[in-house]
Design a protein around this motif. Sequence first.
Motif, mmCIF file in Angstrom:
data_model
loop_
_atom_site.group_PDB
_atom_site.id
_atom_site.type_symbol
_atom_site.label_atom_id
_atom_site.label_comp_id
_atom_site.label_asym_id
_atom_site.label_seq_id
_atom_site.Cartn_x
_atom_site.Cartn_y
_atom_site.Cartn_z
ATOM 1 N N ALA A 11 4.498 8.761 -3.136
ATOM 2 C CA ALA A 11 3.530 9.458 -2.290
ATOM 3 C C ALA A 11 2.096 9.017 -2.573
ATOM 4 C CB ALA A 11 3.656 10.962 -2.499
ATOM 5 N N GLU A 12 1.290 8.934 -1.513
ATOM 6 C CA GLU A 12 -0.109 8.538 -1.665
ATOM 7 C C GLU A 12 -0.857 9.475 -2.605
ATOM 8 O OE1 GLU A 12 -2.242 6.944 1.969
ATOM 9 O OE2 GLU A 12 -0.505 7.945 2.861
ATOM 10 N N GLN A 15 -0.305 8.288 -6.051
ATOM 11 C CA GLN A 15 -0.975 7.014 -6.291
ATOM 12 C C GLN A 15 -2.471 7.203 -6.523
ATOM 13 O OE1 GLN A 15 0.020 3.826 -3.516
ATOM 14 N NE2 GLN A 15 1.662 5.128 -2.727
ATOM 15 N N GLU A 16 -3.080 8.156 -5.837
ATOM 16 C CA GLU A 16 -4.515 8.363 -5.927
ATOM 17 C C GLU A 16 -4.970 8.773 -7.328
ATOM 18 O OE1 GLU A 16 -5.293 10.996 -2.674
ATOM 19 O OE2 GLU A 16 -5.115 9.369 -1.213
ATOM 20 N N ARG A 17 -4.046 9.205 -8.168
ATOM 21 C CA ARG A 17 -4.392 9.561 -9.546
ATOM 22 C C ARG A 17 -4.614 8.320 -10.418
ATOM 23 N NH1 ARG A 17 -6.050 14.260 -10.846
ATOM 24 N NH2 ARG A 17 -4.938 14.297 -12.784
ATOM 25 N N ASP A 22 -13.090 1.597 -7.028
ATOM 26 C CA ASP A 22 -13.216 1.312 -5.599
ATOM 27 C C ASP A 22 -12.118 1.974 -4.772
ATOM 28 O OD1 ASP A 22 -15.463 -0.308 -6.034
ATOM 29 O OD2 ASP A 22 -14.186 -2.047 -6.466
ATOM 30 N N GLY A 23 -11.251 2.748 -5.418
ATOM 31 C CA GLY A 23 -10.176 3.431 -4.710
ATOM 32 C C GLY A 23 -8.902 2.615 -4.563
ATOM 33 N N GLY A 24 -8.802 1.469 -5.236
ATOM 34 C CA GLY A 24 -7.631 0.610 -5.121
ATOM 35 C C GLY A 24 -6.717 0.699 -6.332
ATOM 36 N N LEU A 25 -5.472 0.326 -6.122
ATOM 37 C CA LEU A 25 -4.471 0.227 -7.191
ATOM 38 C C LEU A 25 -4.263 -1.258 -7.493
ATOM 39 C CD1 LEU A 25 -1.758 2.652 -5.824
ATOM 40 C CD2 LEU A 25 -3.057 2.967 -7.913
ATOM 41 N N ILE A 38 -3.633 -7.956 -7.530
ATOM 42 C CA ILE A 38 -4.714 -7.679 -6.589
ATOM 43 C C ILE A 38 -4.861 -6.176 -6.384
ATOM 44 C CG2 ILE A 38 -4.451 -9.870 -5.348
ATOM 45 C CD1 ILE A 38 -2.917 -8.261 -3.188
ATOM 46 N N PRO A 39 -6.047 -5.713 -6.006
ATOM 47 C CA PRO A 39 -6.220 -4.293 -5.703
ATOM 48 C C PRO A 39 -5.823 -4.006 -4.251
ATOM 49 C CG PRO A 39 -8.348 -5.380 -5.630
ATOM 50 C CD PRO A 39 -7.329 -6.420 -6.046
ATOM 51 N N LEU A 40 -5.047 -2.967 -4.046
ATOM 52 C CA LEU A 40 -4.686 -2.504 -2.711
ATOM 53 C C LEU A 40 -4.951 -1.008 -2.616
ATOM 54 C CD1 LEU A 40 -1.247 -4.202 -1.898
ATOM 55 C CD2 LEU A 40 -3.470 -4.736 -0.925
ATOM 56 N N MET A 41 -5.268 -0.551 -1.445
ATOM 57 C CA MET A 41 -5.490 0.871 -1.216
ATOM 58 C C MET A 41 -4.137 1.593 -1.224
ATOM 59 S SD MET A 41 -8.652 0.766 -1.114
ATOM 60 C CE MET A 41 -9.184 2.381 -0.660
ATOM 61 N N PRO A 42 -4.099 2.859 -1.655
ATOM 62 C CA PRO A 42 -2.834 3.597 -1.684
ATOM 63 C C PRO A 42 -2.109 3.643 -0.336
ATOM 64 C CG PRO A 42 -4.457 4.768 -2.975
ATOM 65 C CD PRO A 42 -5.176 3.636 -2.300
#
Length: 81
Positions: A11-12, A15-17, A22-25, A38-42
């Motif tokens: 679940a997003e 992931q947001e935790r 910059d808000g990426g994982l 690489i960084p990706l958004m949730p």
Amino acid sequence: MPGPKRHHYNAEMWQERFVNGDGGLWVYNKKQPDRGVIPLMPKDTFVVGHLYSTVEADGSRGSSAPQFPETPYKRTGSAEG
């Protein structure tokens, strides 16, 4: 109205935790090793098309996934009080 097609198997909100400033994982896709980490958004991480969809008798895809509001829930305070 058709249901959602992009289903997350993590679940997003979980992931947001773990996002960076910059808000990426930071993710590694073993199908594309040349890209490295690489960084990706949730919203684009751990997502599969029609993961929880059902197939109807006529072959169309239905949605057995719960329907949520379009706006994400926001954290309003600490659970500890």
